[in-house]
Design an enzyme around this catalytic site. Structure first.
Site, short mmCIF file in Angstrom:
data_model
loop_
_atom_site.label_atom_id
_atom_site.label_comp_id
_atom_site.label_asym_id
_atom_site.label_seq_id
_atom_site.Cartn_x
_atom_site.Cartn_y
_atom_site.Cartn_z
N GLU A 250 5.21 -48.28 4.08
CA GLU A 250 6.01 -49.33 4.84
C GLU A 250 5.02 -49.93 6.14
OE1 GLU A 250 9.88 -48.12 6.15
OE2 GLU A 250 10.42 -47.48 4.21
N LYS A 252 4.04 -50.49 9.83
CA LYS A 252 4.41 -49.74 10.96
C LYS A 252 4.33 -50.70 12.11
CE LYS A 252 3.46 -45.76 13.78
NZ LYS A 252 3.87 -46.08 14.78
N ARG A 257 11.79 -48.37 18.31
CA ARG A 257 12.35 -47.79 17.58
C ARG A 257 13.90 -47.96 18.11
NH1 ARG A 257 11.53 -42.80 14.77
NH2 ARG A 257 13.30 -42.27 13.65
N ARG A 272 14.46 -44.63 21.06
CA ARG A 272 13.73 -43.36 20.62
C ARG A 272 14.02 -42.04 21.50
NH1 ARG A 272 7.75 -42.02 18.91
NH2 ARG A 272 7.64 -40.05 19.75
N GLU A 302 13.04 -50.97 13.71
CA GLU A 302 12.43 -51.36 14.83
C GLU A 302 12.55 -52.75 15.25
OE1 GLU A 302 10.05 -48.94 15.61
OE2 GLU A 302 8.47 -49.81 16.51
N PHE A 342 14.87 -49.71 8.77
CA PHE A 342 14.22 -48.95 7.69
C PHE A 342 14.95 -47.63 7.17
CE2 PHE A 342 11.81 -48.06 11.63
CZ PHE A 342 12.28 -46.71 11.80
N ARG A 417 9.37 -33.26 13.38
CA ARG A 417 8.29 -34.07 13.18
C ARG A 417 7.55 -33.51 11.79
NH1 ARG A 417 5.13 -37.67 15.88
NH2 ARG A 417 6.08 -37.27 17.91
N LYS A 423 2.29 -41.32 9.85
CA LYS A 423 1.64 -42.60 10.11
C LYS A 423 0.20 -42.61 9.99
CE LYS A 423 2.11 -40.47 14.67
NZ LYS A 423 2.77 -40.39 15.92
#
Ligand code: AMP
Length: 583
Positions: A250, A252, A257, A272, A302, A342, A417, A423
């Protein structure tokens, strides 16, 4: 519970740094705390009265706090300001003033945690005209009954300066030991925390319902879920190794966010860092309210700033114009946005976070009515790495930061994470910002799909001084299938049986060409390499300058070999890049 007990704890904690000792102290504090106020104690330890996402502030600055101290102790504010200049710590000023109080109180009531908390809460909720006076009066009433030590810590809490440095995870450890009898249950408790982002709430559930309550704990719209984060890699191949066969790639977006909670017609937006950002984006709120066909949902996406004239994406910094308390309507018009959704985490009473991303995305597609402002993140699902690389370049060309590659079978890991999202960002990829024009001097045979053509080209810069061509890299990516197919047609007419005398190469190519065809190439960065000959020995003995991770952009049939980027220009770029890194 007396406020002094909490203050004694603060004092003790300030002197210790060992995590295990902090945990022990927390446990003994929690054991002493009545269930009814366990959440409040947890907030106060963090120097707050609510979890961050509430977005409710006390609204008392230094000036008003000094006024409250002055009223309580009968010391002039002017004098207090002087003290503040010499102490540099307003907590100490309050402590000092409480010791020197000129106002003698006849019936001092010892402060309780409940009273301190409730008064602070009242202060936060006081709004409107004259609210400042009311806030000062309320705070003053606490100072009147406070001991010097209590005055010090109260001041720090009020001004957000408590900073005990007790990490959230340390508090979770202590909660586990206190209420679940073992640190072994930490993970289950953390799961609940990830779902509500509210340590006070977790403490309350644990204290009242025990581990059972925590295990049953569910997402509650209105309370933000701690966001899932992405790992990073340097290139697509590395990501593919982590993610397996089929990947959702996707764009970025370079924006902010957000997590949106839609509850009937009410919509809340969290950043975020889980701050409430609803007021900054009334346009986003409207889009979500109107275009999501579900009564209750939690979605993520986003927010991206848009050039109002061209509709192009603008960098993230442009969204800063929305961070204001007044005249937000003006900012909405002047700094328009688009939204790209997303993920979906919750829908009409059902948690979706344990469903694979493939399914979540499908649900999202079903319930979102897209328009020119509200869209889903641009996505391809593929196992073809070259296709992903092409998509990466396309994303960058459109002003995105790169790609987020996602595991289609992965669930939503709140607060983690992990390798389910990866990313791939341009900033790690292209310290080399400008593309260069290079001359094709050789080629290597392709394999697999490229067997009938070339798999990579050896390209060179032009050394004007010596009138020769010096190699900088082997380009094997960035080509479409059609580009590859055309390579022999374009190059074979310049085939020669050995390296051209005006080409300086240390590499042995499979096929050599006369230096004629020019192509545009972009890479990640310039590095030193013993196998390439551009500016050989100029930066370091035995090395030339090479382009790392080069990608083909297009043919430059309009250019002659001597119009290619010169070796000198590459040396300049290399030096500029070094400067940027050194800064
Ligand atoms: P990081 O926050 O550095 O872990 O990188 C992931 C960030 O990329 C997220 O927090 C989002 O703000 C942002 N982002 C932009 N587009 C997407 C997307 N399509 N999917 C997930 N995250 C995205």
């Amino acid at each position: 519970m007396l406020f002094s007990e909490l203050v004694n704890f603060f004092e003790k904690i300030e002197r210790i740094t060992a995590r295990s000792t902090i945990v022990d102290s927390l446990v003994s504090l929690f054991r002493k705390t009545p269930k009814e106020i366990i959440d409040k104690v947890v907030y106060l330890i963090q120097g707050e009265i609510y979890p961050d996402y509430y977005g409710l502030e006390l609204g008392l600055g230094e000036k008003l706090t000094l006024r409250a101290i002055s009223n309580a102790y009968g010391i002039d504010t002017y004098e207090l300001e002087k003290l503040l200049k010499s102490f540099g710590d307003i907590g100490k000023v309050a402590e000092y003033a409480a010791k020197r109080r000129k106002q003698i109180t006849l019936f001092k009531q010892p402060l309780t945690v409940k009273r301190v908390y409730e008064t602070l809460e009242k202060i936060a909720r006081t709004t409107g005209e004259k609210s400042q006076d009311t806030k000062v009066r309320l705070l003053s009433s606490l100072y009147v009954d406070a001991s010097p030590k209590e005055a010090k810590y109260l001041t720090r809490i009020v001004l957000g300066e408590l900073r005990l440095g007790v990490a959230e995870m340390t508090i979770l450890d202590a909660l586990a030991i206190t209420f679940a009898k073992s640190i072994g249950y930490r993970e289950e408790i953390e799961r609940a925390y990830n779902l509500c982002s509210d340590l006070g709430e977790v403490a309350k559930v644990l204290a009242n319902e025990g581990l059972e309550g925590i295990r049953k704990y569910k997402i509650k719209p209105g309370r933000p879920i701690r966001m899932m984060l992405a790992q990073r890699v340097e290139n697509v191949r590395e990501a593919a190794l982590k993610l397996g066969k089929e990947i959702a790639a996707e764009w970025k977006y370079d924006g902010e966010r957000f997590q949106a909670h839609k509850m009937d017609s009410k919509v809340l937006l969290f950043s975020r860092r889980l701050e409430n950002i609803t007021n900054q984006y009334p346009d986003a709120v409207e889009l979500i309210r109107k275009n999501i066909k579900a009564r209750e949902v939690i979605v993520e996406g986003e927010i991206v700033a848009i050039n109002p004239d061209t509709g192009e994406f603008l960098p993230f910094q442009e969204l800063m114009h929305r961070r204001r308390k007044h005249d937000i309507e003006i900012a909405v018009k002047k700094y328009p946005i688009n939204i790209f959704l997303f993920d979906i985490l919750y829908k009409d009473g059902e948690s979706l976070i344990d469903k694979p991303y493939r399914e979540r995305r499908k649900i999202l597609e079903e319930i979102v009515e897209v328009n020119d402002k509200l869209m889903l993140s641009k996505q391809i699902v593929t196992s073809d790495l070259e296709e992903i690389e092409k998509f990466f370049l396309e994303a960058i060309e459109h002003g995105c930061e790169g790609l987020v590659l996602k595991d289609l079978e992965g669930n939503y890991r709140a607060g983690a994470r992990e390798w389910l999202w990866i990313k791939l960002k341009k900033s790690y990829q292209s310290k080399m910002v400008e593309p260069v024009d290079l001359v094709v001097v050789g080629a290597f045979y392709g394999k697999g799909k490229r067997a009938k053509s070339y798999g990579a080209l050896l390209v060179a810069s032009y050394n004007r001084e010596k009138d020769i061509f010096e190699t900088v890299c082997k380009v094997g990516s960035g080509f479409t299938d059609a580009d590859i197919e055309r390579l022999p047609e374009i190059l074979d007419k310049y085939k020669i049986d050995r390296c051209h005398p005006r080409v300086f190469s240390k590499m042995e190519a499979d096929v050599w060409f006369e230096p004629k065809v020019v192509i545009e190439v972009i890479g990640d960065e310039l590095t030193l390499s013993p196998v390439h000959t551009c500016c050989y020995g100029k930066v370091q003995a035995g090395s030339g300058i090479a382009i790392r991770f080069p990608r083909f952009l297009r043919y430059r049939f309009d250019k002659d070999a001597r119009d290619a980027t010169t070796s000198e220009e590459i040396l300049e770029m290399y030096k500029r890049q070094l400067k940027r890194i050194e800064h």
